[in-house]
Scaffold this active site. Structure first.
Site, PDB file in Angstrom:
ATOM      1  N   SER A   8      31.875  59.662  54.556  1.00 25.89           N
ATOM      2  CA  SER A   8      31.726  58.275  54.999  1.00 25.89           C
ATOM      3  C   SER A   8      33.092  57.605  55.036  1.00 25.89           C
ATOM      4  O   SER A   8      33.745  57.444  54.000  1.00 25.89           O
ATOM      5  CB  SER A   8      30.819  57.511  54.034  1.00 25.89           C
ATOM      6  OG  SER A   8      31.017  56.128  54.221  1.00 25.89           O
ATOM      7  N   HIS A  33      30.629  60.144  59.204  1.00 26.91           N
ATOM      8  CA  HIS A  33      29.645  59.069  59.009  1.00 26.91           C
ATOM      9  C   HIS A  33      30.366  57.719  59.093  1.00 26.91           C
ATOM     10  O   HIS A  33      31.296  57.451  58.337  1.00 26.91           O
ATOM     11  CB  HIS A  33      28.990  59.255  57.637  1.00 26.91           C
ATOM     12  CG  HIS A  33      27.913  58.270  57.306  1.00 26.91           C
ATOM     13  ND1 HIS A  33      26.606  58.427  57.714  1.00 26.91           N
ATOM     14  CD2 HIS A  33      27.940  57.122  56.598  1.00 26.91           C
ATOM     15  CE1 HIS A  33      25.867  57.421  57.265  1.00 26.91           C
ATOM     16  NE2 HIS A  33      26.663  56.601  56.578  1.00 26.91           N
ATOM     17  N   ASP A  35      30.060  53.676  58.911  1.00 27.74           N
ATOM     18  CA  ASP A  35      29.223  52.591  58.389  1.00 27.74           C
ATOM     19  C   ASP A  35      29.573  51.271  59.051  1.00 27.74           C
ATOM     20  O   ASP A  35      30.628  50.690  58.790  1.00 27.74           O
ATOM     21  CB  ASP A  35      29.430  52.468  56.871  1.00 27.74           C
ATOM     22  CG  ASP A  35      28.757  53.588  56.121  1.00 27.74           C
ATOM     23  OD1 ASP A  35      27.550  53.814  56.345  1.00 27.74           O
ATOM     24  OD2 ASP A  35      29.436  54.243  55.303  1.00 27.74           O
ATOM     25  N   MET A  37      28.806  47.393  59.408  1.00 30.54           N
ATOM     26  CA  MET A  37      28.177  46.316  58.627  1.00 30.54           C
ATOM     27  C   MET A  37      28.505  44.964  59.234  1.00 30.54           C
ATOM     28  O   MET A  37      29.645  44.719  59.632  1.00 30.54           O
ATOM     29  CB  MET A  37      28.696  46.347  57.187  1.00 30.54           C
ATOM     30  CG  MET A  37      28.474  47.669  56.495  1.00 30.54           C
ATOM     31  SD  MET A  37      28.960  47.566  54.775  1.00 30.54           S
ATOM     32  CE  MET A  37      28.824  49.297  54.302  1.00 30.54           C
ATOM     33  N   HIS A  66      25.887  54.671  61.294  1.00 27.38           N
ATOM     34  CA  HIS A  66      24.861  54.056  60.446  1.00 27.38           C
ATOM     35  C   HIS A  66      24.976  52.541  60.617  1.00 27.38           C
ATOM     36  O   HIS A  66      25.922  51.927  60.115  1.00 27.38           O
ATOM     37  CB  HIS A  66      25.136  54.503  58.994  1.00 27.38           C
ATOM     38  CG  HIS A  66      24.269  53.871  57.959  1.00 27.38           C
ATOM     39  ND1 HIS A  66      24.540  53.960  56.613  1.00 27.38           N
ATOM     40  CD2 HIS A  66      23.125  53.147  58.049  1.00 27.38           C
ATOM     41  CE1 HIS A  66      23.622  53.316  55.928  1.00 27.38           C
ATOM     42  NE2 HIS A  66      22.745  52.803  56.775  1.00 27.38           N
ATOM     43  N   MET A  68      24.216  48.996  59.811  1.00 27.68           N
ATOM     44  CA  MET A  68      23.671  48.054  58.821  1.00 27.68           C
ATOM     45  C   MET A  68      23.855  46.659  59.410  1.00 27.68           C
ATOM     46  O   MET A  68      24.667  45.857  58.938  1.00 27.68           O
ATOM     47  CB  MET A  68      24.402  48.232  57.485  1.00 27.68           C
ATOM     48  CG  MET A  68      23.962  49.492  56.746  1.00 27.68           C
ATOM     49  SD  MET A  68      25.135  50.017  55.497  1.00 27.68           S
ATOM     50  CE  MET A  68      26.243  50.982  56.512  1.00 27.68           C
ATOM     51  N   MET A 137      18.485  55.788  51.796  1.00 22.18           N
ATOM     52  CA  MET A 137      19.603  55.211  51.048  1.00 22.18           C
ATOM     53  C   MET A 137      19.362  55.427  49.553  1.00 22.18           C
ATOM     54  O   MET A 137      18.308  55.066  49.030  1.00 22.18           O
ATOM     55  CB  MET A 137      19.726  53.704  51.319  1.00 22.18           C
ATOM     56  CG  MET A 137      20.195  53.345  52.714  1.00 22.18           C
ATOM     57  SD  MET A 137      21.742  54.117  53.200  1.00 22.18           S
ATOM     58  CE  MET A 137      22.884  53.463  51.979  1.00 22.18           C
ATOM     59  N   ASP A 175      22.275  59.079  51.495  1.00 24.78           N
ATOM     60  CA  ASP A 175      23.524  58.304  51.568  1.00 24.78           C
ATOM     61  C   ASP A 175      23.668  57.410  50.345  1.00 24.78           C
ATOM     62  O   ASP A 175      22.868  56.499  50.147  1.00 24.78           O
ATOM     63  CB  ASP A 175      23.472  57.469  52.860  1.00 24.78           C
ATOM     64  CG  ASP A 175      24.752  56.689  53.130  1.00 24.78           C
ATOM     65  OD1 ASP A 175      25.721  56.843  52.363  1.00 24.78           O
ATOM     66  OD2 ASP A 175      24.767  55.934  54.125  1.00 24.78           O
TER      67      ASP A 175
END
Ligand code: DX5
Ligand code: ZN
Length: 216
Positions: A8, A33, A35, A37, A66, A68, A137, A175
């Protein structure tokens, strides 16, 4: 199935993103990966579409994005155009879950649904057949370096059982908080794709750590 390791990049030094990704590639990462956000769905802000597009230019590894973010339906097509190979969306973040999964697939991108630690595994029932991946998660989304939530092991077993019934081909990803002490139990519970942030990025020898994560 062989365990796949997905570093990540939340744990990377953002001022050297290219080098950090190369470091993970050389260490044997299977997937990168990413992330994303938005500061609304989670109490943190990271990066968006341009970062994914720029990362796409420097690696041929699959990019696992991913999201979020709230209302991911507004952005999934642009993340697919940026070069994402997998896009995962939280069931808690949209009222258009199935529609958004289909939208991702229409872009020839693999799709997945994610559940946060307080969401029952049963929330994934009915959408697994539309998914290439299901992400559980094992920390509250928002930050790297958190402690693994132990009940995630039972939740992964439950998800694995549900997947056997609804879609045996779905890839099961975990994750948050994965380390060399809990990896063996996590794999036994059914996880196939292992996201690892702090554990691999803080290692002086990430290759050795990845090998150990696979071997344990
Ligand atoms: C948390 C992120 C994770 C996180 C994992 O919201 O989705 O991908 O970066 O980092 P570690 O492995 O350090 O818990
Ligand atoms: Zn993540």
């Amino acid at each position: 199935m062989k365990t796949m390791i997905a570093p990540s990049i939340l744990s990377a030094d953002f001022s050297k993103m290219g080098e950090e990704i190369k470091r993970m590639e050389l260490a044997g990462a299977d997937i990168i990966h990413c992330d994303v956000m938005d500061g609304i769905f989670v109490p943190n802000i990271t990066f968006g579409i341009k970062m994914v597009a720029d990362i796409r230019k420097i690696t041929s590894l699959p990019l696992d994005v991913h999201l979020m973010i709230v209302q991911p339906e507004k952005y999934v097509e642009r993340f697919a155009d940026a070069g994402a190979d997998y896009i995962t969306i939280h069931v808690e973040a949209t009222e258009k879950l199935n529609e958004t999964l289909s939208l991702i697939r229409k872009k020839a991108c693999k799709c997945g649904a994610v559940i946060s630690p307080d969401t029952p595994v049963s929330a994934l029932s009915g959408c697994l057949e539309l998914c290439d991946m299901a992400l559980l998660m094992s920390v509250y989304p928002g930050f790297g370096g958190q402690k693994f939530i132990e009940k995630s092991l039972d939740r992964m077993k439950e998800l694995s059982a549900l997947a056997k019934i609804e879609n045996p081909d779905v890839l099961l990803e975990i994750d948050g908080g994965v380390n060399l002490d809990n990896i063996s139990a996590i794999k036994q519970a059914g996880a196939q794709i292992i996201v690892a942030g702090n554990t691999v990025f803080s290692a002086t020898d990430p290759k050795a750590v990845m090998q150990e994560l696979r071997a344990k």
